[in-house]
Design a protein around this motif. Sequence first.
Motif, PDB file in Angstrom:
ATOM      1  N   TYR A  50      -4.484  11.455   2.829  1.00 32.01           N
ATOM      2  CA  TYR A  50      -4.519  12.753   3.499  1.00 32.01           C
ATOM      3  C   TYR A  50      -5.866  13.035   4.160  1.00 32.01           C
ATOM      4  N   LEU A  51      -5.837  13.973   5.097  1.00 33.67           N
ATOM      5  CA  LEU A  51      -7.080  14.449   5.698  1.00 33.67           C
ATOM      6  C   LEU A  51      -7.980  14.995   4.604  1.00 33.67           C
ATOM      7  N   TYR A  52      -7.413  15.862   3.748  1.00 30.04           N
ATOM      8  CA  TYR A  52      -8.077  16.355   2.547  1.00 30.04           C
ATOM      9  C   TYR A  52      -7.152  16.085   1.369  1.00 30.04           C
ATOM     10  N   ALA A  53      -7.718  15.652   0.259  1.00 29.39           N
ATOM     11  CA  ALA A  53      -6.896  15.312  -0.902  1.00 29.39           C
ATOM     12  C   ALA A  53      -6.207  16.542  -1.485  1.00 29.39           C
ATOM     13  N   ASP A  54      -6.857  17.714  -1.372  1.00 28.08           N
ATOM     14  CA  ASP A  54      -6.301  18.945  -1.936  1.00 28.08           C
ATOM     15  C   ASP A  54      -5.624  19.780  -0.849  1.00 28.08           C
ATOM     16  N   TRP A  55      -4.769  20.689  -1.284  1.00 26.63           N
ATOM     17  CA  TRP A  55      -4.140  21.618  -0.359  1.00 26.63           C
ATOM     18  C   TRP A  55      -5.196  22.553   0.228  1.00 26.63           C
ATOM     19  N   LYS A  56      -5.104  22.801   1.528  1.00 22.71           N
ATOM     20  CA  LYS A  56      -6.060  23.671   2.209  1.00 22.71           C
ATOM     21  C   LYS A  56      -5.335  24.768   2.972  1.00 22.71           C
ATOM     22  N   LEU A  57      -6.024  25.888   3.136  1.00 21.17           N
ATOM     23  CA  LEU A  57      -5.463  27.004   3.887  1.00 21.17           C
ATOM     24  C   LEU A  57      -5.437  26.658   5.372  1.00 21.17           C
ATOM     25  N   ASN A  65       6.305  28.568  19.884  1.00 21.20           N
ATOM     26  CA  ASN A  65       5.067  29.347  20.039  1.00 21.20           C
ATOM     27  C   ASN A  65       4.941  30.482  19.032  1.00 21.20           C
ATOM     28  N   LYS A  66       5.507  30.292  17.851  1.00 20.95           N
ATOM     29  CA  LYS A  66       5.359  31.258  16.765  1.00 20.95           C
ATOM     30  C   LYS A  66       4.164  30.878  15.904  1.00 20.95           C
ATOM     31  N   LEU A  67       3.269  31.823  15.677  1.00 21.25           N
ATOM     32  CA  LEU A  67       2.098  31.598  14.833  1.00 21.25           C
ATOM     33  C   LEU A  67       2.452  31.923  13.385  1.00 21.25           C
ATOM     34  N   ILE A  68       2.245  30.955  12.488  1.00 25.05           N
ATOM     35  CA  ILE A  68       2.480  31.154  11.055  1.00 25.05           C
ATOM     36  C   ILE A  68       1.153  30.943  10.348  1.00 25.05           C
ATOM     37  N   GLN A  69       0.645  31.980   9.698  1.00 24.71           N
ATOM     38  CA  GLN A  69      -0.681  31.937   9.087  1.00 24.71           C
ATOM     39  C   GLN A  69      -0.600  31.873   7.562  1.00 24.71           C
ATOM     40  N   ASN A  70      -1.770  31.627   6.974  1.00 25.41           N
ATOM     41  CA  ASN A  70      -1.934  31.640   5.510  1.00 25.41           C
ATOM     42  C   ASN A  70      -0.973  30.683   4.800  1.00 25.41           C
ATOM     43  N   LEU A  71      -0.921  29.449   5.291  1.00 22.46           N
ATOM     44  CA  LEU A  71      -0.099  28.410   4.670  1.00 22.46           C
ATOM     45  C   LEU A  71      -0.981  27.450   3.897  1.00 22.46           C
ATOM     46  N   SER A  72      -0.443  26.860   2.840  1.00 23.54           N
ATOM     47  CA  SER A  72      -1.118  25.763   2.127  1.00 23.54           C
ATOM     48  C   SER A  72      -0.656  24.466   2.783  1.00 23.54           C
ATOM     49  N   LEU A  73      -1.604  23.752   3.417  1.00 22.85           N
ATOM     50  CA  LEU A  73      -1.254  22.585   4.218  1.00 22.85           C
ATOM     51  C   LEU A  73      -1.920  21.312   3.721  1.00 22.85           C
ATOM     52  N   LYS A  74      -1.247  20.194   4.009  1.00 26.18           N
ATOM     53  CA  LYS A  74      -1.800  18.858   3.843  1.00 26.18           C
ATOM     54  C   LYS A  74      -1.352  18.036   5.041  1.00 26.18           C
TER      55      LYS A  74
END
Length: 219
Positions: A50-57, A65-74
């Motif tokens: 992964y880009l980062y090993a842990d989940w990141k905001l 074109n819908k903006l979805i914010q405050n997700l936990s991403l990997k």
Amino acid sequence: MKLNAKISSVILFFILLAVKNVNAQYQFIPDEKGKLITDKRYENIEGSAYLYADWKLGEVITNENKLIQNLSLKYDQVTDNLLFQANGASYEFKPKVKSFVIKSGTASKRYIYLTPESGSGNAGYYEVLADGKFKVYKKVKKTLLEAKGYNSANLNKVIDENKKYYYLKNTKLEEFKINKKSLETILANHKSQLDTYLSANKSLKNEEDLVELFKFLNQ
């Protein structure tokens, strides 16, 4: 007749509500097999897929074109898939999103999905290093390698990383290296601007230097 009309109106209301809810749930669609994503394929490996090993905001912009914010991403750089976490489970975005941002501390990285012309790079997520008149992207491709150790029956799993830089010229991605000769090739029509920058800034050795160069060119 009035009663039938009222019943029809109620049915129509619930149909429209159901359609609206389906569209609103884009971000919570699991993979095409309807199964949760697991990390078992990456157990007991050297390195991270992964880009980062842990989940990141982070946040995403869908193809609508819908903006979805405050997700936990990997971001899985082996499969080039973006994952999100919901109710303690991991899911894969299907279809791929238009762009996304992952934040780590004060730093943030922005990626967009590109489908360049044939022969100039593969379709996928690219990190945006410069945006404006001059557009520059980075593509990191990771590969899971398996091999037996010397005099050992155990299978070792190692993540191999390959990094490439691209300049967007019209609709074609041109690969280049971070050195003067390579940049002179892709910026042949802007040599005077490149020379002006290099005369005042001698350093052009790493990614940070590259970003500063294109900040100057995009002024």
